[in-house]
Design a protein around this motif. Sequence first.
Motif, PDB file in Angstrom:
ATOM      1  N   PRO A  39       9.050 -62.546  -6.294  1.00  0.00           N
ATOM      2  CA  PRO A  39       8.702 -61.528  -7.295  1.00  0.00           C
ATOM      3  C   PRO A  39       8.304 -60.195  -6.686  1.00  0.00           C
ATOM      4  O   PRO A  39       8.178 -59.208  -7.408  1.00  0.00           O
ATOM      5  N   TYR A  40       8.126 -60.157  -5.369  1.00  0.00           N
ATOM      6  CA  TYR A  40       7.773 -58.915  -4.686  1.00  0.00           C
ATOM      7  C   TYR A  40       8.996 -58.195  -4.116  1.00  0.00           C
ATOM      8  O   TYR A  40       8.847 -57.141  -3.486  1.00  0.00           O
ATOM      9  N   VAL A  41      10.170 -58.751  -4.345  1.00  0.00           N
ATOM     10  CA  VAL A  41      11.410 -58.249  -3.754  1.00  0.00           C
ATOM     11  C   VAL A  41      12.376 -57.815  -4.849  1.00  0.00           C
ATOM     12  O   VAL A  41      12.460 -58.449  -5.899  1.00  0.00           O
ATOM     13  N   THR A  42      13.122 -56.733  -4.619  1.00  0.00           N
ATOM     14  CA  THR A  42      14.219 -56.363  -5.502  1.00  0.00           C
ATOM     15  C   THR A  42      15.418 -57.217  -5.147  1.00  0.00           C
ATOM     16  O   THR A  42      15.955 -57.142  -4.041  1.00  0.00           O
TER      17      THR A  42
ATOM     18  N   SER B 253      14.696 -69.305 -10.694  1.00  0.00           N
ATOM     19  CA  SER B 253      13.984 -69.965  -9.612  1.00  0.00           C
ATOM     20  C   SER B 253      13.228 -71.193 -10.122  1.00  0.00           C
ATOM     21  O   SER B 253      12.681 -71.205 -11.230  1.00  0.00           O
ATOM     22  N   ALA B 254      13.169 -72.204  -9.270  1.00  0.00           N
ATOM     23  CA  ALA B 254      12.402 -73.405  -9.590  1.00  0.00           C
ATOM     24  C   ALA B 254      10.943 -73.275  -9.169  1.00  0.00           C
ATOM     25  O   ALA B 254      10.113 -74.088  -9.597  1.00  0.00           O
ATOM     26  N   TYR B 255      10.619 -72.265  -8.361  1.00  0.00           N
ATOM     27  CA  TYR B 255       9.295 -72.218  -7.745  1.00  0.00           C
ATOM     28  C   TYR B 255       8.554 -70.908  -7.931  1.00  0.00           C
ATOM     29  O   TYR B 255       7.319 -70.905  -7.959  1.00  0.00           O
ATOM     30  N   GLU B 256       9.249 -69.798  -8.033  1.00  0.00           N
ATOM     31  CA  GLU B 256       8.586 -68.500  -8.043  1.00  0.00           C
ATOM     32  C   GLU B 256       8.144 -68.103  -9.448  1.00  0.00           C
ATOM     33  O   GLU B 256       8.900 -68.256 -10.410  1.00  0.00           O
ATOM     34  N   PRO B 257       6.936 -67.565  -9.608  1.00  0.00           N
ATOM     35  CA  PRO B 257       6.477 -67.131 -10.931  1.00  0.00           C
ATOM     36  C   PRO B 257       7.249 -65.911 -11.423  1.00  0.00           C
ATOM     37  O   PRO B 257       7.770 -65.126 -10.634  1.00  0.00           O
ATOM     38  N   LYS B 258       7.319 -65.793 -12.721  1.00  0.00           N
ATOM     39  CA  LYS B 258       8.021 -64.654 -13.315  1.00  0.00           C
ATOM     40  C   LYS B 258       7.136 -63.417 -13.237  1.00  0.00           C
ATOM     41  O   LYS B 258       5.986 -63.438 -13.692  1.00  0.00           O
ATOM     42  N   PRO B 259       7.636 -62.331 -12.676  1.00  0.00           N
ATOM     43  CA  PRO B 259       6.833 -61.107 -12.642  1.00  0.00           C
ATOM     44  C   PRO B 259       6.661 -60.531 -14.046  1.00  0.00           C
ATOM     45  O   PRO B 259       7.517 -60.723 -14.917  1.00  0.00           O
TER      46      PRO B 259
ATOM     47  N   ALA C 163      14.219 -64.114 -21.760  1.00  0.00           N
ATOM     48  CA  ALA C 163      13.531 -65.222 -22.419  1.00  0.00           C
ATOM     49  C   ALA C 163      13.986 -66.598 -21.949  1.00  0.00           C
ATOM     50  O   ALA C 163      13.282 -67.592 -22.162  1.00  0.00           O
ATOM     51  N   GLY C 164      15.139 -66.713 -21.320  1.00  0.00           N
ATOM     52  CA  GLY C 164      15.687 -68.032 -21.012  1.00  0.00           C
ATOM     53  C   GLY C 164      15.168 -68.673 -19.746  1.00  0.00           C
ATOM     54  O   GLY C 164      15.328 -69.878 -19.555  1.00  0.00           O
ATOM     55  N   CYS C 165      14.556 -67.887 -18.870  1.00  0.00           N
ATOM     56  CA  CYS C 165      14.066 -68.392 -17.587  1.00  0.00           C
ATOM     57  C   CYS C 165      12.551 -68.233 -17.539  1.00  0.00           C
ATOM     58  O   CYS C 165      12.049 -67.109 -17.548  1.00  0.00           O
ATOM     59  N   PRO C 166      11.799 -69.333 -17.484  1.00  0.00           N
ATOM     60  CA  PRO C 166      10.333 -69.213 -17.477  1.00  0.00           C
ATOM     61  C   PRO C 166       9.771 -68.737 -16.147  1.00  0.00           C
ATOM     62  O   PRO C 166       8.601 -68.354 -16.077  1.00  0.00           O
ATOM     63  N   LYS C 167      10.595 -68.748 -15.095  1.00  0.00           N
ATOM     64  CA  LYS C 167      10.147 -68.299 -13.777  1.00  0.00           C
ATOM     65  C   LYS C 167      10.965 -67.082 -13.357  1.00  0.00           C
ATOM     66  O   LYS C 167      11.599 -66.436 -14.186  1.00  0.00           O
TER      67      LYS C 167
ATOM     68  N   ASP D 208      18.024 -58.425  -9.995  1.00  0.00           N
ATOM     69  CA  ASP D 208      17.432 -57.291 -10.707  1.00  0.00           C
ATOM     70  C   ASP D 208      18.448 -56.173 -10.912  1.00  0.00           C
ATOM     71  O   ASP D 208      18.509 -55.584 -11.994  1.00  0.00           O
ATOM     72  N   VAL D 209      19.191 -55.850  -9.885  1.00  0.00           N
ATOM     73  CA  VAL D 209      20.231 -54.813  -9.921  1.00  0.00           C
ATOM     74  C   VAL D 209      21.396 -55.322  -9.073  1.00  0.00           C
ATOM     75  O   VAL D 209      21.349 -56.427  -8.524  1.00  0.00           O
ATOM     76  N   ALA D 210      22.442 -54.516  -8.937  1.00  0.00           N
ATOM     77  CA  ALA D 210      23.616 -54.943  -8.180  1.00  0.00           C
ATOM     78  C   ALA D 210      24.320 -53.742  -7.579  1.00  0.00           C
ATOM     79  O   ALA D 210      24.025 -52.587  -7.912  1.00  0.00           O
ATOM     80  N   ALA D 211      25.291 -54.029  -6.702  1.00  0.00           N
ATOM     81  CA  ALA D 211      26.128 -52.989  -6.092  1.00  0.00           C
ATOM     82  C   ALA D 211      27.368 -53.656  -5.509  1.00  0.00           C
ATOM     83  O   ALA D 211      27.537 -54.878  -5.570  1.00  0.00           O
TER      84      ALA D 211
END
Length: 416
Positions: A256-259, A293-299, A305-309, A314-317
Motif C-alpha cells: 500500500p506504500y507503493v505505486t 492481494s491476499a495479505y496487504e491492507p487496502k489503503p 468495492a470488489g477487493c477487500p484488500k 494503480d496506473v499503467a504505461a
Amino acid sequence: MRRHTLKRPQLILSAFAAGTLTITALAATGRASASPNHPDLPVLTWHQLCAAPSTTAASCDVLKVDHPNEHVSAFGTTSSATPSGYGPADLQSAYKLPADGGAGQTIAVIDAYDDPNAESDLATYRKQYGLPACTTANGCLKKVNSSGQTSPLPSRASANQGAEDSLDLDLVSAVAPRAEILFVEASSGTMTAMGTAVNRAVTLGAKYISNSYIFKESSSDPSYDKQYYNHPGVAVVAGSGDWDYSWGVGYPSSSPYVTSVGGTSLVRASNARGWNETVWNSKPGEGTGSGCSAYEPKPSWQKDAGCPKRMTADVAAVADPAHGVAVYDSYQEGGWGVYGGTSAATPVIAGVYGDAGTPAAGSSPASYPYAHPDALNDVTAGNNGNCSPAYFCTAEEGYDGPTGLGTPNGTAAFHS
C-alpha cells in the motif's frame, strides 16, 4: 543467449545459488500478428528474459523482441532505422510530457548485481536521442552499492540482468531527461538485499524510486512494508509483473506504500491524442499482472468495492513488446534492441513523478492519481485473463485492475 525453436511453450531452468536473483532464461516465445497495414511483414516474436519469481527470489519483468529490424512498421520507422522501438520523443508525445522534465530531481533505480557497462550504455542511448549527457563525471549519474559506496560493487550480473539495468536507466532518461539518476546495485535478489537498496536510495536523497523487480506475494509482505517500503514523501514505484492475471499478485507492487504499475499496448492512432492504449496481453500466461492481494491492507484512497484488500494496479504505461521501447545494452544483449514488460512501464511512471515535482513531505504519492483521475488516459479495452469480478482483469471505464486509473496524460495526476 541461445534461442530455441519450440512447438509449444517450455521452461528451460538453470540452477543458481540459493538466495540470488532469479534470472532464468525462458525458451517460450511470444508471437504477434504482423501489422494489419503491412500484412507482408513476418510475424513478430520475442522471449521473456526471466522466469516467474518466487516469494524469496526476485525476477525481472523484461521481454526482448528477437528481430526488431524486421518489424519496424510497428514503430513508424523505416527499414534502415537504428534503433527501432519507441524513443523519448514517442513517449513524451504519448503521455504529454515535457522534453526537459526532471530538472533538479533525483530518481533512483534499484537492481541486483553490477552492470559494468551501465554508464557507457546509457551514454550511447542518450547521445542517440540528443539527451544531455548523464555521467559520473558531471554528477548526473551515481552508481553505488547498498551501503551507498561506489566501491566495492556487487558481483557482476549473470544471464540477462544487464538488459534490465539498461531498460530502467534508458526509460528514466527518456521520460525525465534532466533528472539525476542514482543507480543502487543490490548484492543479490533476496528481499533483504533489494529492500536494503531501497532504504539506501532514500537516505541518499532520492524522492522517486523505480523498482523493476517482483516477488510472489507472501504473508511476510506487511512486515517488509515496514522495513523497506514505507517512505512518506517518496514516490516508490513497482511493476505488477508479466505473467497475466492467472499468475497472481506480486510484491512490492502490492504494497500500500507503493505505486503499482500495470502495462499497456501503446499504438499510434489517428485520433486526437495520436495514440491508443489497450491492456497488454500477448497470450495466456504473458501479459500485465493484476489482482486482489491476499495479505496487504487496502489503503484508504483506494475505493474499488470488489477487493477487500490492496488491489493492483494503480496506473499503467507502455509494456507490450509488440510495440516496445528502444534500449541499448552492450553487456549481454549486443547493443540496440526492442523491449517490453512492466519493467518498461515502471521507470516511465517513476520518471513522470520526477517530472511532476517533489512529493509533499509526509504524503503517500501512491494516492496522488486517485485525487486526479481526470488527468489520466482511461484505458477501457482489453483484458489479461478470466476473472470475477470482471474489473480484476478486464479494462473498463474508471478503475480496473490491469491498468488502474489509466496512463499519464501530462503530470497533473502525479502531483501532491
